[in-house]
Design an enzyme around this catalytic site. Structure first.
Site, PDB file in Angstrom:
ATOM      1  N   CYS B  61       0.834  -1.187   0.000  1.00  0.00           N
ATOM      2  CA  CYS B  61       0.000   0.000   0.000  1.00  0.00           C
ATOM      3  C   CYS B  61       0.870   1.239   0.000  1.00  0.00           C
ATOM      4  O   CYS B  61       1.901   1.276   0.672  1.00  0.00           O
ATOM      5  CB  CYS B  61      -0.877  -0.020   1.247  1.00  0.00           C
ATOM      6  SG  CYS B  61      -1.733   1.520   1.531  1.00  0.00           S
ATOM      7  N   CYS B  64       0.317   2.923   3.695  1.00  0.00           N
ATOM      8  CA  CYS B  64       0.663   2.176   4.906  1.00  0.00           C
ATOM      9  C   CYS B  64       2.040   1.544   4.789  1.00  0.00           C
ATOM     10  O   CYS B  64       2.291   0.498   5.392  1.00  0.00           O
ATOM     11  CB  CYS B  64      -0.370   1.086   5.152  1.00  0.00           C
ATOM     12  SG  CYS B  64      -2.054   1.626   4.899  1.00  0.00           S
ATOM     13  N   CYS B 550      -4.475  -2.210  -1.600  1.00  0.00           N
ATOM     14  CA  CYS B 550      -3.497  -3.253  -1.672  1.00  0.00           C
ATOM     15  C   CYS B 550      -3.018  -3.250  -3.081  1.00  0.00           C
ATOM     16  O   CYS B 550      -2.546  -4.232  -3.571  1.00  0.00           O
ATOM     17  CB  CYS B 550      -4.150  -4.521  -1.211  1.00  0.00           C
ATOM     18  SG  CYS B 550      -5.054  -4.180   0.291  1.00  0.00           S
TER      19      CYS B 550
END
Lengths: 161, 568
Positions: B61, B64, B550
């Site tokens: 990601c 993240c 993702c």
């Protein structure tokens, strides 16, 4: 003159990562002068704002899907085309590049010129390798990036072997 | 007569999420949350060196990155029983808390405030009045009439250019928008100032992580930052002093802008404290370890069953058994198939795709449905704040009390922590946690400086991989909540790897018992004023800070507007 070469994409999804592969290889093989900053942006958004703000030239390498185009085809769009493109299109990656550029514009710190070199993908399969069709054009993508820098008056030489 | 609304994709989030709701008499009666992207990173990791896993998982990601990297090294360290030098803990803690601040600020101002703030209305505001409102809330120096007038000018130019960018697809003029033009202008001014604030957080991550957005300094066993008090090329006192300036600037912004703004918006939209609670079973990771083994934490975490703080049960260390034994994932309603019936523990987790169409009563999502001892659980800053309150964690209590007092005084009534179980409460919890994160950041900075001062410059313990099989899991309280990576290592190679991410906990589909997940539960009974413009659905979903990213970042030249709201 300050130029930023930004590679974007996800290297876990095969050709989706072509922009990152191009910029990584550019950094490995070429001696970039201090006025050029190359960034492996991955799929990030706001994290890149700091460095693209106020650039004279923002050069983006990315994967770009177009209708009826062969894998590995390279497309260049610039300035107004990029703005128009972002008006009609919202990237699935919502805090992506389009938002960062718009935030820069709102702030009055937008890059003066934006050029995007896009490569038509063949596959987004889960893999860290490019497909052969896309891997084959990587040198050409890098040549195009160097040519864009050259057009802006920045000469880039290959590293000594 | 009920009406079905499909929003695909949900905008201003990371990744591709589809939400379907059925609306009857102006209220949501049924909901489906569907992750629309397949994540196969687990398969890429099989057979690889566990020391490389963090660099690969941080590519899951774009937002993240650091949290996956940190959780991954913790998983491998847990499998090996490897201690981590405290300097490395402090450096990791600083990166993690700075990242959390970055994420929370960007989420509130740049992603979700637009659900409550009518940007176009700000053009009609009186800058002097906007300044007066702002100055009644805080003594932040950037609330002056001049700043408000300049902001309005910038906004005029920007809207005039036709390039709405981040403001496109806003619900301007929607009947559920309630702020005055002046408060809207104030919010736009702070939107711009938040862009500056997030740069401070990003600078800290860049200095400590050597690079951003993908940090380079992690290693299984510590960090690769050599510390020296006299060298230019490594982490020097000079660089650490630069970090401190960014930490202080963030503290000012959080205390004088973010917290008051959230309290004010919470008070103006007090009706949203009644909606969006959903699943009130909460879990959260303790984090910011102060010792080498990960047994003493600066912020507590654990399990709050049914929202009852008196039943709080803490997770006490990395590898905590109560957490480890409670997690399972079901694919009954997800586009995967398992080799045996029933849900699976992540150590035995399988990642085999099995796509069907969107089936209301069957499979409809790429997310699995995790459960904790068979029950759905909500994760995120709200869970973290509730654990802090239950555990008597003083910084959490301080910021929570202050925020609730501000809301109460604006409303002219006393409000308690029960209002946090709501759509607006999740925003409040994120701001409260930001106050805590800034203190954690500052304290880790001080502890690092003090420890270096004692002459301890160790940052790395070399991992040794045994023959045979070991397994372990890493846990981290990420900006969106409890993140865990689970790995089985055989003869020094990865034999299984599963990421159980916060948005899977919250956005997952129905589970083995057909129970709905936290997103779905939180949407029940939400009012919908206009089925064609379901702003209310976005408010509740955005309050979780969804991150399904993702993957995809592809640019599409076909030019189709991709955001669709279908009301059938």
């Amino acid at each position: 003159m300050r130029a930023v070469v930004l590679g974007v994409g996800n290297i876990l999804m095969s050709d989706e990562g072509v922009g990152v592969h191009a910029v990584t290889r550019l950094m490995e093989e070429y001696q970039l002068p201090p006025e050029v900053e190359a960034i492996d942006g991955g799929t990030s958004g706001m994290d890149c704002l700091d460095r693209i703000a106020d650039a004279d030239l923002l050069l983006i390498a990315d994967c770009m899907r177009r209708k009826d185009t062969a894998p590995g085809s390279i497309t260049r769009i610039a300035d107004d085309e990029i703005a128009a493109y972002f008006r009609t299109r919202i990237s699935p990656h919502q805090v992506g590049l389009s938002d960062v550029l718009a935030a820069c514009t709102f702030q009055g710190i937008a890059p003066k010129k934006v050029v995007m070199i896009g490569v038509q993908p063949e596959s987004f399969d889960t893999a860290m390798e490019l497909t052969p069709a896309v891997a084959a054009v990587l040198p050409e993508v890098i040549d195009r990036l160097i040519a864009e820098l050259g057009a802006a008056g920045i000469a880039v030489a290959a590293k000594a072997a | 007569m009920s009406k079905r609304i499909t929003i695909d994709p949900i905008t201003r989030i990371e990744g591709h999420l589809r939400i379907d709701v059925e609306v009857d008499n102006g209220k949501v009666t049924k909901a489906w949350s569907s992750g629309q992207m397949w994540r196969g990173v687990e398969l890429i990791l099989l057979g690889r060196d566990p020391r490389d896993a963090w660099a690969i998982t941080q590519r899951i990601c774009g937002v993240c990155t650091t949290v996956h990297a940190i959780t991954s090294v913790r998983a491998v360290e847990n499998a090996l029983g490897l201690d981590v030098p405290v300097n490395a803990q402090f450096i990791r803690n600083m990166i993690a808390s700075a990242h959390a601040l970055h994420d929370h600020i960007v989420h509130f101002y740049h992603l979700s405030a637009l659900d409550f703030v009518d940007v176009v209305s700000a053009l009609k505001a009186d800058p002097a009045k906007a300044s007066a409102v702002a100055e009644s809330l805080s003594d932040w120096p950037m609330n002056s009439k001049q700043v408000m007038a300049q902001t309005q000018d910038k906004l005029k130019t920007f809207v005039g250019s036709g390039q709405l960018g981040p403001f496109a697809n806003g619900y301007w003029g929607h009947p559920a928008m309630k702020l005055s033009p002046e408060v809207n202008l104030l919010a736009v001014a702070h939107y711009l100032q938040a862009l500056e604030a997030q740069r401070h957080a990003n600078k800290i991550v860049t200095i400590l992580g050597s690079k951003s957005p993908h940090i380079q300094n992690l290693a299984v066993g510590g960090v690769s930052n050599p510390i020296a008090t006299d060298s230019q090329s490594v982490l020097t006192i000079e660089r650490l002093l630069a970090v401190k300036e960014h930490i202080d600037a963030l503290g000012d912004f959080v205390r004088k802008v973010y917290l008051p703004d959230v309290a004010a918006i919470g008070a103006f939209y007090a009706d949203w404290t009644k909606y969006g609670a959903g699943v009130k079973n909460y879990i959260s990771s303790p984090d910011f370890p102060m010792d080498s083994k990960g047994t003493q934490f600066m912020v507590p975490g654990g399990h709050v069953p049914g929202g009852d703080l008196s039943k709080y049960k803490p997770f006490t260390k990395f590898g905590d058994e109560y957490l480890m034994k409670g997690v399972e994932e079901s694919v009954k309603h997800a586009w995967y198939e398992y080799s045996k019936p029933g849900p699976l523990h992540p150590y035995e987790g399988e990642t085999k795709p099995h796509y069907t169409d969107f089936q209301d009563d069957g499979k409809y999502s790429w997310l699995k449905a995790p459960t904790f001892y068979g029950e759905r659980a909500q994760v995120g800053p709200l869970a973290n704040v509730l654990c802090g309150l239950a555990a008597g964690h003083q910084p959490t209590i301080t910021y929570a009390t202050k925020t609730l007092e501000t809301v109460g005084s604006l409303l002219g009534t006393k409000v308690g922590p029960e209002i946090l179980h709501s759509t607006i409460g999740r925003h409040a919890a994120r701001a409260i946690r930001s106050g805590v994160m800034q203190e954690v950041l500052a304290q880790n900075w001080a502890m690092l400086i003090e420890n270096i001062g004692k002459g301890d410059v160790a940052t790395f313990n070399k991992p040794v991989f045994p023959k045979g099989e070991v397994m372990g899991f890493g846990m981290h309280e990420a900006p969106r909540g409890l993140l865990s990576h689970w790995t089985v290592i055989r003869d020094g190679k990865i034999a299984n790897y599963q990421c159980v991410v916060p948005s899977t906990w919250n956005a997952g589909p129905r589970d083995e018992k057909d129970a709905i997940g936290p997103y779905e539960a939180s949407l029940m009974d939400n009012p919908i004023a206009d089925a064609e413009l379901p702003l209310e659905v976005l408010r509740t979903v955005h309050s979780f800070d969804p991150c399904l990213a993702c993957a995809v970042h592809v640019q599409d030249e076909e030019g189709n507007p991709v955001v669709q709201v279908k009301a059938l």
